[in-house]
Design an enzyme around this catalytic site. Structure first.
Site, short mmCIF file in Angstrom:
data_model
loop_
_atom_site.label_atom_id
_atom_site.label_comp_id
_atom_site.label_asym_id
_atom_site.label_seq_id
_atom_site.Cartn_x
_atom_site.Cartn_y
_atom_site.Cartn_z
N SER A 91 0.81 -1.22 0.00
CA SER A 91 0.00 0.00 0.00
C SER A 91 0.84 1.26 0.00
O SER A 91 0.30 2.36 0.03
CB SER A 91 -0.91 0.01 1.22
OG SER A 91 -0.14 0.15 2.40
N THR A 211 -1.56 2.72 3.23
CA THR A 211 -1.04 4.08 3.47
C THR A 211 -0.35 4.10 4.82
O THR A 211 -0.73 3.36 5.72
CB THR A 211 -2.16 5.14 3.50
OG1 THR A 211 -2.84 5.15 2.27
CG2 THR A 211 -1.64 6.54 3.81
N THR A 229 1.72 6.99 0.34
CA THR A 229 0.84 5.90 -0.08
C THR A 229 0.97 5.59 -1.58
O THR A 229 1.38 6.46 -2.36
CB THR A 229 -0.63 6.28 0.20
OG1 THR A 229 -1.47 5.15 -0.06
CG2 THR A 229 -1.10 7.43 -0.66
N ARG A 239 -5.93 9.45 -10.43
CA ARG A 239 -6.72 9.64 -9.20
C ARG A 239 -5.78 10.06 -8.06
O ARG A 239 -4.74 9.45 -7.83
CB ARG A 239 -7.44 8.35 -8.84
CG ARG A 239 -8.23 8.41 -7.51
CD ARG A 239 -7.43 7.91 -6.32
NE ARG A 239 -8.23 7.79 -5.11
CZ ARG A 239 -7.75 7.48 -3.91
NH1 ARG A 239 -6.46 7.26 -3.77
NH2 ARG A 239 -8.53 7.40 -2.86
N VAL A 240 -6.15 11.11 -7.37
CA VAL A 240 -5.36 11.57 -6.22
C VAL A 240 -6.23 11.42 -4.98
O VAL A 240 -7.38 11.87 -4.96
CB VAL A 240 -4.92 13.04 -6.42
CG1 VAL A 240 -4.27 13.58 -5.15
CG2 VAL A 240 -3.96 13.15 -7.60
N GLY A 241 -5.67 10.80 -3.96
CA GLY A 241 -6.41 10.62 -2.71
C GLY A 241 -6.18 11.77 -1.75
O GLY A 241 -5.78 12.87 -2.14
N ASP A 242 -6.42 11.49 -0.48
CA ASP A 242 -6.28 12.53 0.55
C ASP A 242 -4.83 12.73 1.00
O ASP A 242 -4.47 13.81 1.47
CB ASP A 242 -7.14 12.17 1.78
CG ASP A 242 -6.78 10.80 2.35
OD1 ASP A 242 -6.32 9.92 1.60
OD2 ASP A 242 -6.96 10.62 3.57
N THR A 262 -5.52 7.65 7.27
CA THR A 262 -5.42 6.57 6.29
C THR A 262 -6.84 6.06 6.04
O THR A 262 -7.75 6.35 6.80
CB THR A 262 -4.54 5.40 6.81
OG1 THR A 262 -5.17 4.82 7.96
CG2 THR A 262 -3.15 5.86 7.18
N GLY A 263 -6.98 5.27 4.99
CA GLY A 263 -8.31 4.75 4.67
C GLY A 263 -8.86 5.39 3.41
O GLY A 263 -8.09 5.83 2.54
N GLY A 265 -9.74 7.76 1.02
CA GLY A 265 -9.35 9.15 0.90
C GLY A 265 -10.46 10.09 0.50
O GLY A 265 -10.54 11.23 0.97
N1 GLY Z 1 -5.89 7.36 2.06
C1 GLY Z 1 -5.19 6.95 0.92
C2 GLY Z 1 -5.94 7.10 -0.33
O1 GLY Z 1 -7.17 7.15 -0.33
O2 GLY Z 1 -5.32 7.18 -1.36
#
Ligand code: GLY
Length: 354
Positions: A91, A211, A229, A239-242, A262-263, A265
């Site tokens: 991850s 993450t 992550t 795609r961009v997460g949090d 984490t989790g 995003g």
């Molecule tokens: N929290 C990591 C993601 O959603 O990419």
């Protein structure tokens, strides 16, 4: 509106009790609990059965470095570099699961409390340690976030090595996922068809949304954090997460504390979670109360139990800390003067919707 069931009251009662105990135990100590490092803790199971928690390696390294006088940002980055370099952690960094086209795309952010500065990279390919590139964005530019091809060129210009990040193990999982795709898959849910779970029953499925977030405070009270992550497995390219979004996957205020996530995003981005947690602490909440309040905002957005797991981690200036999650079962890593350990996160719900 969040409906409070009996289970809710019981769970909340437990967590508030835990919060009270946490406050009480720190009320008895004369000095703040510093230095301290906390991190998310993903359980990694190797093919030979060996089990370890990625976060413990990070917090131990960060703690040792702070004990030796390191800046807290140097400490947390060195900590998560161990995880970024680990091919078994699917991850984060090298060995992370790829996007839907089989390419590993990494996101990372860093924030340094003493200077209030921050940096981040998103959808970065071929560079093992995106947290180090994020620090260079912070130190060498007056930008905060570089993405994609520009982030890669920036990293290469500082001498980073271009490497293939897709390990054979990750490629095999990606191939399994591709084989299992069907016309029933769509973009509105986790793109892991149930059939894939039964095709690979031995996998720890939490690795698909891993993450690592690591937060630290030095003995002198300086705070820093990092989140890194490979993002959601099999995501749409780009795609961009949090994690690389300052205020969502990470936020640090040297006068108050730090928070990270984490989790899932997308759920976090909708509540700008890490910033919300730090602002809650600024208003006087304990780290635990601050994390739970931010999670309740997500619950409110859903009008009930959310579909996905989301975790917050926080520490304050006194070295009080917490981890909290939407669902039961999450854990986090801690290293302080009492040693290293994995603790259970508080939670709002026993389990995800069926
Ligand atoms: N929290 C990591 C993601 O959603 O990419």
């Amino acid at each position: 509106m969040l409906k409070l069931t009996r289970r809710h009251f019981i769970v909340s009662g437990f967590t508030f009790l835990a919060a009270h105990r946490l406050r009480s135990s720190f009320a008895q100590v004369e000095r703040p609990n510093r230095p301290l490092a906390i991190a998310s803790a993903n359980r990694i199971t190797l093919p030979d059965g060996t089990v370890y928690y990625n976060g413990i390696r990070a917090t131990e390294r960060a703690f040792q470095l702070m004990r030796a006088g390191s800046d807290p940002l140097d400490a947390v980055i060195a900590g998560v570099n161990i995880v970024e370099d680990d091919p078994h952690d699917m991850s984060v960094g090298y060995g992370g699961l790829p996007n839907e086209e089989g390419e590993v795309e990494l996101d990372a952010s860093v924030m340094h409390g003493p200077t209030g500065r921050c940096g981040a990279v998103a959808a970065l390919r071929y560079i093992k340690n995106p947290s180090q590139v994020a620090r260079l964005v912070m130190e060498e530019t007056d930008h905060v976030l570089l993405v994609g091809e520009g982030a890669l060129r920036f990293a290469l210009s500082f001498g980073f090595k271009k490497e293939e990040l897709l390990t054979e193990r990750a490629r095999q999982v990606w191939l399994q996922w591709r084989r299992q795709r069907s016309e029933r898959d769509h973009w509105m849910q986790n793109k892991l068809p149930g059939a894939l779970r039964s095709a690979l029953p031995d996998w720890d499925w939490r690795q698909f949304t891993g993450t690592i977030n690591c937060l630290a405070i030095t003995e002198a009270g300086d705070i820093a954090g990092v989140t890194t992550t490979s993002g959601l497995a099999f995501k749409i390219p780009g795609r961009v997460g949090d994690s690389p979004i300052i205020g969502c996957g990470l936020y640090v205020d040297n006068e108050v504390g730090a928070a990270g996530s984490t989790g899932w995003g997308e759920d976090n981005i909708r509540v700008v979670g890490a910033h919300a947690v730090v602002e809650n602490m600024r208003r006087g909440m304990s780290p635990l109360e601050a994390c739970l309040e931010a999670l309740r905002r997500v619950v409110k957005l859903y009008g009930g139990r959310p579909a996905h797991q989301l975790n917050f981690y926080a520490l304050n200036k006194n070295g009080e800390y917490a981890g909290a999650a939407i669902f039961k079962g999450a854990q986090f890593a801690v290293t302080d003067a009492r040693g290293s350990r994995v603790e259970d996160s508080a939670y709002l719900f026993e389990r995800p919707p069926q």
